[in-house]
Design an enzyme around this catalytic site. Structure first.
Site, PDB file in Angstrom:
ATOM      1  N   LYS A  92      47.090 101.705  19.100  1.00  0.00           N
ATOM      2  CA  LYS A  92      46.393 100.913  18.076  1.00  0.00           C
ATOM      3  C   LYS A  92      44.888 101.044  18.328  1.00  0.00           C
ATOM      4  CE  LYS A  92      50.285  99.137  16.490  1.00  0.00           C
ATOM      5  NZ  LYS A  92      50.837  99.305  15.151  1.00  0.00           N
ATOM      6  N   LYS A 107      53.722 106.184  21.640  1.00  0.00           N
ATOM      7  CA  LYS A 107      53.962 106.894  20.372  1.00  0.00           C
ATOM      8  C   LYS A 107      52.746 106.768  19.454  1.00  0.00           C
ATOM      9  CE  LYS A 107      56.503 104.978  17.064  1.00  0.00           C
ATOM     10  NZ  LYS A 107      55.495 104.387  16.156  1.00  0.00           N
ATOM     11  N   ASP A 134      51.322 106.022  15.652  1.00  0.00           N
ATOM     12  CA  ASP A 134      51.760 105.097  14.623  1.00  0.00           C
ATOM     13  C   ASP A 134      52.277 105.875  13.413  1.00  0.00           C
ATOM     14  OD1 ASP A 134      50.445 101.763  14.476  1.00  0.00           O
ATOM     15  OD2 ASP A 134      52.355 102.547  13.776  1.00  0.00           O
ATOM     16  N   GLU A 135      52.974 105.134  12.531  1.00  0.00           N
ATOM     17  CA  GLU A 135      53.705 105.844  11.462  1.00  0.00           C
ATOM     18  C   GLU A 135      52.780 106.535  10.468  1.00  0.00           C
ATOM     19  OE1 GLU A 135      53.799 102.579  11.904  1.00  0.00           O
ATOM     20  OE2 GLU A 135      52.921 101.697  10.103  1.00  0.00           O
ATOM     21  N   HIS A 168      61.317 106.730  13.040  1.00  0.00           N
ATOM     22  CA  HIS A 168      60.607 105.548  12.517  1.00  0.00           C
ATOM     23  C   HIS A 168      61.096 105.343  11.083  1.00  0.00           C
ATOM     24  CE1 HIS A 168      57.513 102.781  11.264  1.00  0.00           C
ATOM     25  NE2 HIS A 168      57.116 102.679  12.505  1.00  0.00           N
ATOM     26  N   ARG A 169      61.194 104.097  10.665  1.00  0.00           N
ATOM     27  CA  ARG A 169      61.833 103.856   9.350  1.00  0.00           C
ATOM     28  C   ARG A 169      60.874 103.279   8.309  1.00  0.00           C
ATOM     29  NH1 ARG A 169      65.309  98.251  10.293  1.00  0.00           N
ATOM     30  NH2 ARG A 169      63.573  97.087  11.186  1.00  0.00           N
ATOM     31  N   LYS A 204      57.630  90.489  13.795  1.00  0.00           N
ATOM     32  CA  LYS A 204      56.924  90.187  12.533  1.00  0.00           C
ATOM     33  C   LYS A 204      57.682  90.666  11.299  1.00  0.00           C
ATOM     34  CE  LYS A 204      54.205  94.469  12.500  1.00  0.00           C
ATOM     35  NZ  LYS A 204      52.922  95.104  12.807  1.00  0.00           N
ATOM     36  N   GLY A 263      57.707  95.658  16.448  1.00  0.00           N
ATOM     37  CA  GLY A 263      57.133  94.962  15.293  1.00  0.00           C
ATOM     38  C   GLY A 263      56.811  93.510  15.638  1.00  0.00           C
TER      39      GLY A 263
HETATM   40  C1  CAP Z   1      54.578  97.896  15.445  1.00  0.00           C
HETATM   41  C2  CAP Z   1      54.478  99.042  14.455  1.00  0.00           C
HETATM   42  C3  CAP Z   1      55.824  99.554  13.989  1.00  0.00           C
HETATM   43  C4  CAP Z   1      56.746  98.514  13.458  1.00  0.00           C
HETATM   44  C5  CAP Z   1      57.743  99.119  12.472  1.00  0.00           C
HETATM   45  C6  CAP Z   1      53.655  98.652  13.246  1.00  0.00           C
HETATM   46  O1  CAP Z   1      53.270  97.535  15.813  1.00  0.00           O
HETATM   47  O2  CAP Z   1      53.827 100.142  15.046  1.00  0.00           O
HETATM   48  O3  CAP Z   1      55.531 100.527  12.994  1.00  0.00           O
HETATM   49  O4  CAP Z   1      57.464  98.032  14.534  1.00  0.00           O
HETATM   50  O5  CAP Z   1      58.643  98.123  12.109  1.00  0.00           O
HETATM   51  O6  CAP Z   1      52.931  99.535  12.793  1.00  0.00           O
HETATM   52  O7  CAP Z   1      53.826  97.531  12.789  1.00  0.00           O
HETATM   53  P1  CAP Z   1      53.056  96.082  16.448  1.00  0.00           P
HETATM   54  P2  CAP Z   1      60.220  98.332  12.395  1.00  0.00           P
HETATM   55  O8  CAP Z   1      53.781  96.052  17.780  1.00  0.00           O
HETATM   56  O9  CAP Z   1      51.554  95.951  16.645  1.00  0.00           O
HETATM   57  O10 CAP Z   1      53.609  95.094  15.499  1.00  0.00           O
HETATM   58  O11 CAP Z   1      60.283  98.563  13.872  1.00  0.00           O
HETATM   59  O12 CAP Z   1      60.841  97.049  11.928  1.00  0.00           O
HETATM   60  O13 CAP Z   1      60.660  99.512  11.615  1.00  0.00           O
HETATM   61 MG    MG Z   2      53.671 101.274  13.313  1.00  0.00          MG
END
Ligand code: CAP
Ligand code: MG
Length: 423
Positions: free
Chosen positions: A153, A179, A181-182, A269-270, A309, A352
């Site tokens: 981040k 990892k 981020d998406e 990742h979804r 979250k 998340g």
């Molecule tokens: C978590 C995260 C993930 C989410 C995806 C985000 O960051 O990198 O992409 O976990 O949700 O971008 O929110 P934080 P899920 O730890 O800062 O929240 O796992 O439900 O698919």
């Molecule tokens: Mg993410």
């Protein structure tokens, strides 16, 4: 007498020559449930809105689906589709059939594909995970505790060297996995290849300093040919993992990525799934997405964090965790049985909105065979990333020992600060 493309027959018993789909169906106002079900079954196989003279009795006898379960009270419908309707090894075609036009039909008010049961002969056409849960644990040489991961981040914005530095600090503090981020792929401020090279360099440095195995998961999501090229580059760079956004990349790309047999651990990742998995009455369940990922052969999958979250309650996340990791799934009220046969179990990823204070509740619900991923919950620590990673590992350690975080925090300052900030 026109041929009927699909019919209700509640005495019909599907065989191993059928793919069974379970739907939740709410017919449009004034449309009988049976009629709506027959329209869905027809439109997803050999039918259309009216009889056609070109439909022969032979086609109907070979390819017509059967609605063998229909419950007007709870809206559940089960349809048995002859296997011949589906091209072997082709997930896009499967979904264009059983999850295609039917969601938009005017005879339907709501429709949700809850589950699909794959018979052995269909399932055997797929490789499944190359590594899966056990392969990942062997690679990381971590047994018996959850793996701890982080997401760099801010999500995007850092240049390649700064990205690598945050990864180094995350590993130094105790993360097993780092990892992308998406939404980080290759941008003007952060080139994909440069990022991989810089981050791998510091991964190796950190492995030497800590003596621990560390992994980096670059996000290879891109147009398919480019994605495959990036995955090859990742492999050549000495990286063992690749991450891909399964929904935005698409089923076809995922099958190509798996079929490259690069020997990479594939992290699913979804992002985007909630556009169609979240509405309990309409769309496609996360269970179906998870089953397709296991069939195609991704190794680990985001399944929700229960206490984080994102939406996704305890029961939903637990049953998806079971679906991707168990060998045999028994039929239930909203799920079909599934024998996973030769396909390895996947590793569940919980992520998340997580921070160290959430670890006990998460592990209590999901056990130890998970990846616990924290982005903000590590990089938002008052003392920075290294301390944040330490706090995450301390929370896992305390929970493994059955000690309350409050008690453990008395002798672990990083955890104490994390609890003070977030709990
Ligand atoms: C978590 C995260 C993930 C989410 C995806 C985000 O960051 O990198 O992409 O976990 O949700 O971008 O929110 P934080 P899920 O730890 O800062 O929240 O796992 O439900 O698919
Ligand atoms: Mg993410």
């Amino acid at each position: 007498m026109p041929c009927q493309e699909a019919h209700v027959n509640t005495s019909f018993k599907p065989t191993h020559k059928h793919i069974v789909a379970l739907y939740y169906l709410e017919p449009a106002k004034g449309v009988p449930m049976e009629l709506a079900a027959e329209e869905i079954a027809g439109e997803s196989s050999i039918g259309t809105w009216t009889e056609v003279s070109t439909l022969t009795k032979d086609i109907v006898s070979r390819l017509a689906p059967t609605i063998f379960y229909l419950n007007k009270k709870n809206g559940l419908v089960q349809i048995a589709y002859p296997l011949e309707l589906f091209e072997s090894g082709n997930i896009p075609q499967l979904m264009s059939a059983v999850a295609g036009n039917i969601f938009g039909m005017s005879s339907v008010k709501n429709l949700r594909l809850l589950d699909i049961e794959f018979p052995d002969s269909y399932r055997r056409q797929f490789k499944g995970p190359a590594f899966g849960l056990h392969g990942v644990r062997s690679l990381l040489r971590v047994k018996g505790r959850p793996l701890v991961g982080t997401i760099i981040k801010p999500k995007v914005g850092l240049d390649e060297k700064a990205h690598a530095m945050v990864a180094f600090d995350s590993w130094l503090g105790g993360c097993d996995i780092v990892k992308d981020d998406e939404n980080l792929t290759s941008m003007a401020f952060n080139n994909f290849e440069k990022r991989v090279v810089e981050t791998i360099k510091l991964r190796d440095k950190c492995e030497k300093e800590t003596g621990e195995k560390k992994v980096y998961m670059p996000n290879v999501t891109a147009p398919c040919r480019e994605m495959l090229r990036r995955a090859e580059f990742v492999k050549q760079s000495g990286c063992e993992y690749a991450m891909v956004d399964v929904v935005t990349a698409g089923w076809s790309a995922l099958q190509d990525l798996r079929n490259e047999n690069l020997g990479l651990v594939l992290h699913a990742h979804r992002a985007g799934h909630a556009a169609f998995t979240r509405n309990p009455k309409h769309g496609i369940s996360m269970r179906v997405i998870a089953k397709l990922c296991r069939l195609i052969g991704l190794d680990q999958l985001h399944i929700g964090a229960i206490v984080g979250k994102m939406a996704g309650g305890k029961q939903e996340v637990q049953i998806i965790g079971e679906e991707i990791s168990q060998g045999i799934i028994g039929a239930g009220s909203h799920l079909l049985e599934q024998d996973w046969g030769h396909l390895k179990p996947m590793l569940a990823v919980c992520s998340g909105g997580l921070h160290p204070g959430k670890v006990p509740a998460l592990m209590n619900a999901m056990g130890k065979n998970i990846v616990i991923q924290m982005g903000g919950g590590i990089h938002g620590h008052p003392q920075g990333t290294v301390a944040g990673a330490r706090a995450a590992r301390q929370a896992v350690e305390a929970t493994m020992q059955g000690i309350s975080l409050k008690q453990f925090a008395k002798t672990h300052s990083e955890l104490a600060l994390a609890l003070k900030k977030w709990s």
